[in-house]
Design an enzyme around this catalytic site. Structure first.
Site, PDB file in Angstrom:
ATOM      1  N   SER A   1       0.825  -1.215   0.039  1.00  0.00           N
ATOM      2  CA  SER A   1       0.082   0.095   0.083  1.00  0.00           C
ATOM      3  C   SER A   1       0.897   1.347   0.011  1.00  0.00           C
ATOM      4  O   SER A   1       1.879   1.217   0.591  1.00  0.00           O
ATOM      5  CB  SER A   1      -0.968   0.077   1.106  1.00  0.00           C
TER       6      SER A   1
ATOM      7  N   TYR B   1      -1.609  -1.701   9.844  1.00  0.00           N
ATOM      8  CA  TYR B   1      -1.942  -2.033   8.459  1.00  0.00           C
ATOM      9  C   TYR B   1      -0.407  -1.550   7.691  1.00  0.00           C
ATOM     10  O   TYR B   1       0.086  -2.328   6.721  1.00  0.00           O
ATOM     11  CB  TYR B   1      -2.827  -1.140   7.665  1.00  0.00           C
TER      12      TYR B   1
END
Length: 252
Positions: free
Chosen positions: A147, A160
């Site tokens: 990401s 995350y």
């Protein structure tokens, strides 16, 4: 598990896509099928959506099956890859899109959520990649997902982002461990992308803020990311290896 709609041929290229029932993974499934690959749709629990993905592939004349498997369970993933080989003759592309994304400030995140995230995002990547490198045929490609938040450091994304930083590290090491195998290993790191996962984790104000950040002034779409994956999975992308591709519209 579904069954393929037509008999296979020995020269079929085959892709395994984890997280293939929804979001970016779902679009990757149909995009690779459009390029002529047979696709194994890996899913965790949503059989209805997984079977719908198979039907989408069949509607465009492609071949697909849906296989339920926990990405962090090495026995389940070995069985999924066995099924891919038995059904289509081998594995040429692996796209690991399955992930969890609990969001909270570091001080407030429940440690049970952290453990679940690590199990899926880190252990799951390790397990899927182990099977991929044992099974991929010469000329193949492995694509993991990170990401852009790893570099952007948005608040509430600490757990995350940390898990995706681990994905990037293991992927770049693995690319070098694959020397001599004629298999590429890369990471795609999307920016904010209009998936159910992203839209459900952010309120409307936050979504609008993130959409305004790229110079292109919009959120990414699953189609945007699927095109990047399709390139990396194709012979045209085979000279790209050991890279993190930040597909985010230019956010810096």
């Amino acid at each position: 598990m579904s069954t393929p709609n037509t008999p296979d041929t020995p020269n079929t290229r085959t892709a395994v896509v984890t997280g293939g029932s929804r979001g970016i993974g779902r679009r990757v499934v149909t995009r690779l099928a459009a390029d002529g690959l047979a696709v194994v749709v890996g899913y965790a629990g949503n059989q209805v959506e997984a079977e719908a993905a198979v039907k989408e592939v069949e509607a465009i004349g492609g071949r697909a099956i849906a296989v339920r498997a926990d990405v962090a369970d090495e026995h389940a993933m070995a069985a999924l890859f066995d099924t891919a080989e038995q059904t289509f003759g081998g594995v040429d592309v692996v796209v690991h899109a399955a992930a969890r994304m609990p969001l909270a400030p570091l001080a407030e995140l429940d440690l049970a959520d952290l453990d679940d995230l690590h199990r899926t995002n880190i252990r799951g990547t390790f397990v899927v990649d182990q099977q991929a490198v044992r099974r991929l045929r010469p000329g193949g490609a492995l694509v993991n997902f990170s990401s852009s938040v790893v570099g952007l450091a948005f608040p509430n994304y600490s757990a995350y982002a940390a898990s995706k930083g681990a994905v990037e590290a293991m992927t770049l090491v693995l690319a070098r461990e694959m020397r001599g195998r004629d298999v590429t290993v890369n990471v795609v790191a999307p920016g904010p992308t209009a998936t159910d996962l992203f839209l459900g984790a952010n309120d409307e104000q936050r979504v609008a803020q993130l959409a305004a950040q790229p110079p292109l002034q919009r959120l990414g779409t699953p189609d945007d990311i699927a095109e990047v994956v399709a390139f990396l999975a194709s012979p045209a992308g085979h000279w790209v290896n050991g890279q993190v591709l930040r597909a985010n519209g230019g956010i810096i």
